[in-house]
Write a protein that holds these residues in place. Structure first.
Motif, PDB file in Angstrom:
ATOM      1  N   ASN A  94      -5.661  -4.765   1.690  1.00  0.00           N
ATOM      2  CA  ASN A  94      -5.354  -5.202   0.321  1.00  0.00           C
ATOM      3  C   ASN A  94      -5.037  -6.687   0.289  1.00  0.00           C
ATOM      4  O   ASN A  94      -5.426  -7.389  -0.649  1.00  0.00           O
TER       5      ASN A  94
ATOM      6  N   SER B 127      -4.140  -0.317   5.468  1.00  0.00           N
ATOM      7  CA  SER B 127      -4.526  -0.421   4.063  1.00  0.00           C
ATOM      8  C   SER B 127      -3.848  -1.612   3.389  1.00  0.00           C
ATOM      9  O   SER B 127      -4.462  -2.324   2.587  1.00  0.00           O
ATOM     10  N   ALA B 128      -2.575  -1.845   3.717  1.00  0.00           N
ATOM     11  CA  ALA B 128      -1.865  -2.989   3.142  1.00  0.00           C
ATOM     12  C   ALA B 128      -2.488  -4.305   3.606  1.00  0.00           C
ATOM     13  O   ALA B 128      -2.603  -5.269   2.831  1.00  0.00           O
TER      14      ALA B 128
ATOM     15  N   VAL C  62      -1.490   3.478   6.577  1.00  0.00           N
ATOM     16  CA  VAL C  62      -0.951   2.789   5.404  1.00  0.00           C
ATOM     17  C   VAL C  62      -0.823   1.294   5.685  1.00  0.00           C
ATOM     18  O   VAL C  62      -1.125   0.459   4.825  1.00  0.00           O
TER      19      VAL C  62
ATOM     20  N   THR D 268       5.539   3.740   1.613  1.00  0.00           N
ATOM     21  CA  THR D 268       5.236   2.450   1.006  1.00  0.00           C
ATOM     22  C   THR D 268       5.462   1.362   2.047  1.00  0.00           C
ATOM     23  O   THR D 268       6.530   1.290   2.645  1.00  0.00           O
TER      24      THR D 268
ATOM     25  N   ALA E 239       0.871  -1.179   0.000  1.00  0.00           N
ATOM     26  CA  ALA E 239       0.000   0.000   0.000  1.00  0.00           C
ATOM     27  C   ALA E 239       0.904   1.225   0.000  1.00  0.00           C
ATOM     28  O   ALA E 239       1.985   1.210   0.592  1.00  0.00           O
TER      29      ALA E 239
END
Length: 172
Positions: free
Chosen positions: A57, A53-54, A50, A105, A5
């Motif tokens: 995903n 979010s990863a 983040v 990232t 993410a």
């Protein structure tokens, strides 16, 4: 499988974000979230979003059901563009202010070890292990090491220390 993410143009400097990312790199997702929750830095809140979010995903794209197996295999903060501002000062001067941004990232993986090609640490922080060198032995017929010669311009250890050189004694 590796899932990542990104958050781009985040209003935190990359240097400050790296301090937090270094704490979670290589940890399991549960440990990383617990670390971020109790880290007293503003970047920790942004990095937590983040990371979540990863994880989402990984659940959606790869149908990962066991979140205990997920580990943070890559966590990078790259510098983004700076917002340039001018602060007026006294006597007609101006100070320039740069509001720095970064691109965050985070990659997570459910594999036991990090997959090939994915760095667990940035390349400039990788530790290189050199093979141990065997001590070199002196040849059998060689004499002992020569005594250390005094370096030119140096006084011997027997010379008096203090104010200048010792004066010669006068005859009585």
């Amino acid at each position: 499988m590796v899932t990542s993410a990104k958050a781009r143009f985040v209003r935190v400097s990359a240097r400050k974000a790296r301090l937090v990312l270094d704490q979670i790199r290589g940890k399991s997702v549960g440990d990383a979230l617990a670390t971020l929750e109790f880290t007293p830095r503003a970047a920790a809140r942004l990095i937590e979003k983040v990371l979540r979010s990863a994880v989402a995903n990984a659940e959606h794209n790869h149908q990962v059901r066991n979140l205990d197996d997920l580990r943070v295999v890559r966590a990078v903060a790259d510098g983004g563009p700076s917002l340039k501002r001018v602060q007026p000062r006294a006597m007609g001067r101006a100070f320039f202010i740069k509001h720095r941004t970064s691109h965050l990232t985070i990659a997570v993986s459910d594999e036991a070890r990090s997959p090939r090609g994915v760095l667990t640490r940035p390349r400039h922080l990788q530790v290189r292990r050199l093979p141990a060198r065997a001590p070199v032995a002196a040849p059998a017929g060689a004499a002992a090491a020569p005594a250390a010669r005094p370096r030119p311009g140096r006084t011997s250890s027997a010379a008096p220390r203090g104010r200048g050189r010792a004066k010669p004694k006068e005859k009585e």
